[in-house]
Design an enzyme around this catalytic site. Structure first.
Site, PDB file in Angstrom:
ATOM      1  CE  LYS A  13      17.147  43.352  -0.514  1.00  0.00           C
ATOM      2  NZ  LYS A  13      15.994  44.224  -0.749  1.00  0.00           N
ATOM      3  NE  ARG A 127      10.619  44.048  -8.079  1.00  0.00           N
ATOM      4  CZ  ARG A 127      11.122  43.851  -6.854  1.00  0.00           C
ATOM      5  NH1 ARG A 127      12.381  44.117  -6.596  1.00  0.00           N
ATOM      6  NH2 ARG A 127      10.347  43.407  -5.892  1.00  0.00           N
ATOM      7  NE  ARG A 160       8.558  39.924  -6.391  1.00  0.00           N
ATOM      8  CZ  ARG A 160       9.515  40.182  -5.492  1.00  0.00           C
ATOM      9  NH1 ARG A 160      10.774  40.261  -5.878  1.00  0.00           N
ATOM     10  NH2 ARG A 160       9.212  40.375  -4.225  1.00  0.00           N
ATOM     11  NE  ARG A 171       7.317  43.132  -1.139  1.00  0.00           N
ATOM     12  CZ  ARG A 171       7.752  43.380  -2.377  1.00  0.00           C
ATOM     13  NH1 ARG A 171       6.927  43.875  -3.285  1.00  0.00           N
ATOM     14  NH2 ARG A 171       8.989  43.148  -2.694  1.00  0.00           N
TER      15      ARG A 171
END
Ligand code: AMP
Length: 214
Positions: A13, A127, A160, A171
Site C-alpha cells: 500500500k 522490507r 522496522r 499484525r
C-alpha cells in the site's frame, strides 16, 4: 481523488501510495508513518503508541482518530487525500465517514491491494526503509544496488522494529480479524475496487491506475 487504501501489512500500500503522490500530487496520510514520527519525537502520544506497535497490536482508536482529524483539516488535503493504513477497524471506518461528512469531502473509492497470505511474511521480513528519504526496498525482491544504502540518496537502510517475525504474525492476525472486514464495509457502500498486488511495482501501479481511472 479521495481514497482509502486497504490491504494486509506488506501488500505494498505504502509503495503504491508514494507512486500515486508522484503522479497526482495528492498527499498520502499514513497513520503508521505519523505514529512512527511521534515515537521518534518522543511525544506523549508516541510513548503511548509505541507499546502497542511493538506488540503488533492496534493503537487505541482515540489516539489515531485525533491524529487523522488534525491531518485531514490541513490545507493540502482540500485537493484530495490518500489514506494508507487507516481505517483499520469498523469503528475507525464509521468515525472517518462522520469526520469526512463534517469536512465536506467524502470518499470516492476504497482500493484493496490483494496479496496471497503466504507471500506477505517474506515481503515483511525483507522490507527495509531509508532513514533519510523513506524510500522502501526488499532484500529479496527489490534490493538496493549497495547493501544497506539507499539508491536515491545514499541514506542508511533500517528494518522496522515491528517487521520482526513474531510481531509480523500478530499484525497479520490483527489484520484478518479487525481490518479485512472493511472490504465488506466499503463493498456495501459501492466504492470498493480491488487489484492483485503481485508482479513488479510498475505492473501493480498500472492496475491501480486503471482501477482508479487516473
Ligand atoms: P503500518 O505502518 O500501517 O503497518 O502500521 C504500523 C503499526 O502502527 C500497526 O501495527 C499499529 O500498531 C499502528 N497503526 C497504524 N495505523 C493504525 C490505525 N489506523 N489504527 C491503529 N493502529 C495503527
Amino acid at each position: 481523488m479521495r481514497l482509502v487504501l486497504l490491504g494486509a501489512p506488506g501488500a505494498g500500500k505504502g509503495t503504491q501510495a508514494k507512486k500515486l503522490i508522484e503522479k497526482s500530487g495528492i498527499p498520502q496520510i499514513s497513520t503508521g508513518d505519523l505514529l512512527r514520527a511521534a515515537v521518534a519525537a518522543g511525544t506523549n502520544l508516541g510513548k503511548e503508541a509505541k507499546s502497542f506497535m511493538d506488540k503488533g497490536e492496534l493503537v487505541p482508536d482515540r489516539v489515531v482518530l485525533g491524529m487523522v482529524r488534525e491531518r485531514l483539516g490541513q490545507n493540502d488535503c482540500k485537493k484530495g487525500y490518500i489514506l494508507d493504513g487507516f481505517p483499520r477497524n469498523t469503528a475507525q471506518a464509521e468515525a472517518l465517514d462522520k469526520m469526512l461528512e463534517t469536512l465536506g469531502m467524502p470518499l470516492d473509492s476504497a482500493l484493496s491491494v490483494d496479496v496471497p497470505f503466504e507471500d506477505l511474511m517474506k515481503r515483511l521480513t525483507g522490507r527495509r526503509t531509508c532513514k533519510s528519504c523513506g524510500q522502501m526496498y526488499n532484500v529479496y525482491s527489490n534490493p538496493p544496488k549497495k547493501e544497506g544504502a539507499c539508491d536515491k540518496c545514499g541514506g542508511a537502510l533500517f528494518q522496522r522494529d515491528d517487521d520482526k517475525e513474531e510481531t509480523i504474525k500478530k499484525r497479520l492476525d490483527v489484520y484478518t480479524s479487525q481490518t479485512a472486514p472493511l472490504m465488506d464495509y466499503y463493498k456495501k457502500k459501492g466504492i470498493l475496487k480491488s487489484v492483485t498486488g503481485v508482479g513488479s511495482i510498475e505492473e501493480i501501479f498500472s492496475k491501480v491506475c486503471s482501477a482508479l481511472g487516473c
